[in-house]
Design a protein around this motif. Structure first.
Motif, PDB file in Angstrom:
ATOM      1  N   LYS A  86      -8.795  -0.107  -2.768  1.00  0.00           N
ATOM      2  CA  LYS A  86      -9.613  -1.150  -2.546  1.00  0.00           C
ATOM      3  C   LYS A  86      -8.740  -2.326  -1.598  1.00  0.00           C
ATOM      4  O   LYS A  86      -8.143  -2.834  -2.195  1.00  0.00           O
ATOM      5  CB  LYS A  86     -10.420  -1.881  -3.405  1.00  0.00           C
ATOM      6  N   LEU A  87      -8.861  -2.315  -0.290  1.00  0.00           N
ATOM      7  CA  LEU A  87      -7.719  -3.088   0.337  1.00  0.00           C
ATOM      8  C   LEU A  87      -8.066  -4.304   1.091  1.00  0.00           C
ATOM      9  O   LEU A  87      -9.301  -4.409   1.490  1.00  0.00           O
ATOM     10  CB  LEU A  87      -6.822  -2.042   1.344  1.00  0.00           C
ATOM     11  N   GLU A  88      -7.069  -5.242   1.112  1.00  0.00           N
ATOM     12  CA  GLU A  88      -7.503  -6.428   1.998  1.00  0.00           C
ATOM     13  C   GLU A  88      -7.014  -6.240   3.314  1.00  0.00           C
ATOM     14  O   GLU A  88      -6.288  -5.419   3.619  1.00  0.00           O
ATOM     15  CB  GLU A  88      -6.575  -7.567   1.349  1.00  0.00           C
ATOM     16  N   SER A  89      -7.628  -7.057   4.398  1.00  0.00           N
ATOM     17  CA  SER A  89      -7.179  -6.995   5.646  1.00  0.00           C
ATOM     18  C   SER A  89      -5.575  -7.179   5.783  1.00  0.00           C
ATOM     19  O   SER A  89      -5.168  -8.039   5.044  1.00  0.00           O
ATOM     20  CB  SER A  89      -8.117  -8.075   6.395  1.00  0.00           C
ATOM     21  N   PRO A  90      -5.144  -6.339   6.723  1.00  0.00           N
ATOM     22  CA  PRO A  90      -3.684  -6.540   6.775  1.00  0.00           C
ATOM     23  C   PRO A  90      -3.232  -7.827   7.555  1.00  0.00           C
ATOM     24  O   PRO A  90      -2.147  -8.191   7.801  1.00  0.00           O
ATOM     25  CB  PRO A  90      -3.055  -5.373   7.720  1.00  0.00           C
ATOM     26  N   VAL A  91      -4.303  -8.522   8.211  1.00  0.00           N
ATOM     27  CA  VAL A  91      -4.170  -9.829   9.101  1.00  0.00           C
ATOM     28  C   VAL A  91      -5.286 -10.779   8.368  1.00  0.00           C
ATOM     29  O   VAL A  91      -6.272 -10.404   7.785  1.00  0.00           O
ATOM     30  CB  VAL A  91      -4.246  -9.559  10.579  1.00  0.00           C
TER      31      VAL A  91
ATOM     32  N   GLY B 149      -3.277   6.969   2.514  1.00  0.00           N
ATOM     33  CA  GLY B 149      -2.894   8.488   2.374  1.00  0.00           C
ATOM     34  C   GLY B 149      -4.174   8.921   1.451  1.00  0.00           C
ATOM     35  O   GLY B 149      -4.051  10.166   1.081  1.00  0.00           O
ATOM     36  N   ARG B 150      -5.149   8.420   1.227  1.00  0.00           N
ATOM     37  CA  ARG B 150      -6.248   8.866   0.499  1.00  0.00           C
ATOM     38  C   ARG B 150      -7.670   7.776   1.017  1.00  0.00           C
ATOM     39  O   ARG B 150      -7.336   6.781   1.670  1.00  0.00           O
ATOM     40  CB  ARG B 150      -6.057   8.610  -1.190  1.00  0.00           C
TER      41      ARG B 150
ATOM     42  N   VAL C 271       0.826  -1.207  -0.197  1.00  0.00           N
ATOM     43  CA  VAL C 271       0.004  -0.101   0.071  1.00  0.00           C
ATOM     44  C   VAL C 271       0.968   1.153   0.010  1.00  0.00           C
ATOM     45  O   VAL C 271       0.645   2.236  -0.853  1.00  0.00           O
ATOM     46  CB  VAL C 271      -1.036   0.083   1.257  1.00  0.00           C
ATOM     47  N   ARG C 272       1.786   1.239   0.783  1.00  0.00           N
ATOM     48  CA  ARG C 272       2.720   2.377   0.917  1.00  0.00           C
ATOM     49  C   ARG C 272       3.319   2.792  -0.590  1.00  0.00           C
ATOM     50  O   ARG C 272       3.651   3.864  -1.015  1.00  0.00           O
ATOM     51  CB  ARG C 272       4.038   2.080   1.738  1.00  0.00           C
ATOM     52  N   ARG C 273       3.907   1.691  -1.258  1.00  0.00           N
ATOM     53  CA  ARG C 273       4.357   1.794  -2.635  1.00  0.00           C
ATOM     54  C   ARG C 273       3.338   2.454  -3.399  1.00  0.00           C
ATOM     55  O   ARG C 273       3.810   3.368  -4.413  1.00  0.00           O
ATOM     56  CB  ARG C 273       4.674   0.264  -2.947  1.00  0.00           C
ATOM     57  N   PHE C 274       2.309   1.836  -3.670  1.00  0.00           N
ATOM     58  CA  PHE C 274       1.136   2.294  -4.827  1.00  0.00           C
ATOM     59  C   PHE C 274       0.393   3.922  -3.990  1.00  0.00           C
ATOM     60  O   PHE C 274      -0.304   4.230  -4.821  1.00  0.00           O
ATOM     61  CB  PHE C 274       0.310   1.494  -4.990  1.00  0.00           C
TER      62      PHE C 274
ATOM     63  N   SER D 257      -3.264  -4.922  19.330  1.00  0.00           N
ATOM     64  CA  SER D 257      -2.411  -5.230  18.251  1.00  0.00           C
ATOM     65  C   SER D 257      -2.695  -5.229  17.044  1.00  0.00           C
ATOM     66  O   SER D 257      -2.505  -5.132  15.979  1.00  0.00           O
ATOM     67  CB  SER D 257      -1.613  -6.581  18.634  1.00  0.00           C
ATOM     68  N   MET D 258      -3.987  -5.962  17.093  1.00  0.00           N
ATOM     69  CA  MET D 258      -4.717  -5.926  15.669  1.00  0.00           C
ATOM     70  C   MET D 258      -5.233  -4.773  15.178  1.00  0.00           C
ATOM     71  O   MET D 258      -5.179  -4.247  13.956  1.00  0.00           O
ATOM     72  CB  MET D 258      -6.401  -6.789  16.268  1.00  0.00           C
ATOM     73  N   GLN D 259      -5.888  -3.752  16.271  1.00  0.00           N
ATOM     74  CA  GLN D 259      -6.142  -2.441  15.335  1.00  0.00           C
ATOM     75  C   GLN D 259      -4.932  -1.611  14.930  1.00  0.00           C
ATOM     76  O   GLN D 259      -5.242  -1.002  13.922  1.00  0.00           O
ATOM     77  CB  GLN D 259      -6.856  -1.633  16.567  1.00  0.00           C
ATOM     78  N   GLU D 260      -3.694  -1.912  15.797  1.00  0.00           N
ATOM     79  CA  GLU D 260      -2.465  -1.158  14.973  1.00  0.00           C
ATOM     80  C   GLU D 260      -2.283  -1.412  13.821  1.00  0.00           C
ATOM     81  O   GLU D 260      -1.864  -0.429  12.928  1.00  0.00           O
ATOM     82  CB  GLU D 260      -1.495  -1.605  16.059  1.00  0.00           C
ATOM     83  N   HIS D 261      -2.424  -2.577  13.272  1.00  0.00           N
ATOM     84  CA  HIS D 261      -2.294  -3.067  11.998  1.00  0.00           C
ATOM     85  C   HIS D 261      -3.270  -2.398  11.149  1.00  0.00           C
ATOM     86  O   HIS D 261      -2.801  -1.779   9.954  1.00  0.00           O
ATOM     87  CB  HIS D 261      -2.536  -4.390  11.517  1.00  0.00           C
ATOM     88  N   PHE D 262      -4.490  -2.260  11.219  1.00  0.00           N
ATOM     89  CA  PHE D 262      -5.462  -1.333  10.500  1.00  0.00           C
ATOM     90  C   PHE D 262      -5.307   0.204  10.600  1.00  0.00           C
ATOM     91  O   PHE D 262      -5.369   0.667   9.395  1.00  0.00           O
ATOM     92  CB  PHE D 262      -6.948  -1.645  10.928  1.00  0.00           C
ATOM     93  N   ASN D 263      -4.790   0.491  11.578  1.00  0.00           N
ATOM     94  CA  ASN D 263      -4.371   2.018  11.747  1.00  0.00           C
ATOM     95  C   ASN D 263      -3.288   2.358  10.872  1.00  0.00           C
ATOM     96  O   ASN D 263      -3.056   3.356   9.881  1.00  0.00           O
ATOM     97  CB  ASN D 263      -4.151   2.331  13.119  1.00  0.00           C
ATOM     98  N   ALA D 264      -2.253   1.589  10.815  1.00  0.00           N
ATOM     99  CA  ALA D 264      -1.111   1.616   9.981  1.00  0.00           C
ATOM    100  C   ALA D 264      -1.469   1.394   8.358  1.00  0.00           C
ATOM    101  O   ALA D 264      -0.882   2.030   7.472  1.00  0.00           O
ATOM    102  CB  ALA D 264      -0.086   0.614  10.138  1.00  0.00           C
TER     103      ALA D 264
END
Length: 346
Positions: free
Chosen positions: A210-215, A242-243, A196-199, A229-236
């Protein structure tokens, strides 16, 4: 922040009146074709069966959708007369058949299909899925990046929103190999976040992720209480985008997807663009068409109403994203608009 007229209008068309996305995906190909092929006992799924199911989805599910995602093979031709003109129309560009190489997966456009054709046929947005992992072979990563950049440039040229979907996948030799559009069973959050950071770079011109769950979805359901810890991944994930961004279901179950959305909305997501979590259960009754339709009306619509209530209560309107700060403007809102607006570029 200013948006071009076409992109602003397309984003508004995809969302509800409050700026939240409640979008249904009907563009799946292997996840629909393969079960039909197996049920019919044929080498390939009959076109009529695939198209009939997709058009049934349009008929039955559009009422609870702010927009629908259709493919040009099966859903769009018949869907043009079924989909309400009050609903947003997103159209798929990527081919479901990707190229597997020793270094990773390569994506490409559907043959004889383009951003220009999507714009000309009345699409409100272009959707592309690309497989990506930073640890794939360098030439594969470059090819995937160039592919996405080309699409972004074409969407800017034809002034239409670019909805971009990312999925990580198993590299050759890793476990859980599949050619299906399914969640990687043992994915690592950092692989998702890094892609996600790349694109998110402006080079790619993405308007809505349109993103998949990070976990893995099963882990999100197990931690449905929303552990830190779970929420931290979604926050990241939200910070990396960035949009505005929405969640995909990637074959997650109904309860799993609700747990995913709960975490995503806490992190600032603006809605969902989902398919199988909504309609997979009735589809298992194929080829009993009456039973499928009854299941869509009873189970799928009820589930969508639950998702929509959650979205109304918890999702962030897309224009309230920090990128826009609640104020979206069109350039040249004065007498110069007709002169300065370029429309289609060269």
């Amino acid at each position: 922040m200013e948006l071009s007229p076409g992109k602003l209008w397309g984003l508004r068309r995809m969302a509800d009146a409050q700026g939240r996305f409640k979008m249904t995906a009907v563009d799946q190909r292997p996840p629909i074709k393969n079960p039909i092929r197996e049920a019919r006992g044929t080498d390939a799924a009959p076109y009529e069966d695939v198209a009939a199911f997709k058009l049934m989805l349009v008929e039955e599910l559009q009422g609870e959708s702010s927009a629908m995602l259709l493919d040009p093979h099966f859903a769009l031709p018949g869907g043009m007369t079924l989909l309400s003109p009050a609903k947003g129309l997103i159209v798929t560009l990527e081919d479901s058949i990707f190229q597997d190489t020793p270094g990773g997966r390569l994506s490409g456009e559907i043959d004889d299909w383009s951003v220009e054709k999507i714009k000309r046929c009345g699409g409100d947005a272009v959707k592309v899925l690309a497989w990506y992992r930073r640890d794939a072979a360098p030439d594969v990563c470059r090819a995937q990046e160039d592919f996405v950049a080309r699409v972004g440039e074409a969407c800017a040229r034809y002034d239409i929103p670019f909805v971009f979907e990312l999925l990580v996948y198993p590299l050759p030799g890793e476990a859980n190999q599949t050619t299906q559009y399914v969640e990687m069973a043992d994915k690592k959050a950092e692989l998702v976040l890094d892609s996600v950071r790349r694109f998110a770079h402006p080079r790619y011109g993405v308007d809505l992720f349109k993103l998949e769950s990070p976990v893995p979805a099963r882990d999100c359901l197990a931690a449905a209480s929303g552990g830190p810890s779970m929420q931290e991944h979604f926050n990241a994930l939200g910070q990396a985008a960035g949009r505005p961004w929405v969640m995909l279901s990637a074959g997650a179950g109904m309860q799993e997807f609700k747990a995913i959305l709960n975490c995503a909305y806490k992190a600032g997501a603006s809605g969902y663009l989902a398919g199988r979590a909504i309609w997979a259960q009735p589809f298992r009754r194929f080829p009993e068409w009456d039973e499928i339709r009854a299941g869509l009306r009873l189970d799928s619509l009820s589930y969508m109403r639950e998702l929509n209530a959650m979205t109304d209560a918890k999702a962030k309107p897309w224009f309230a994203h920090p990128l826009y700060g609640g104020t979206v403007r069109v350039a040249n809102v004065d007498g110069s608009f007709r002169r300065d607006y370029q429309g289609f570029g060269p």
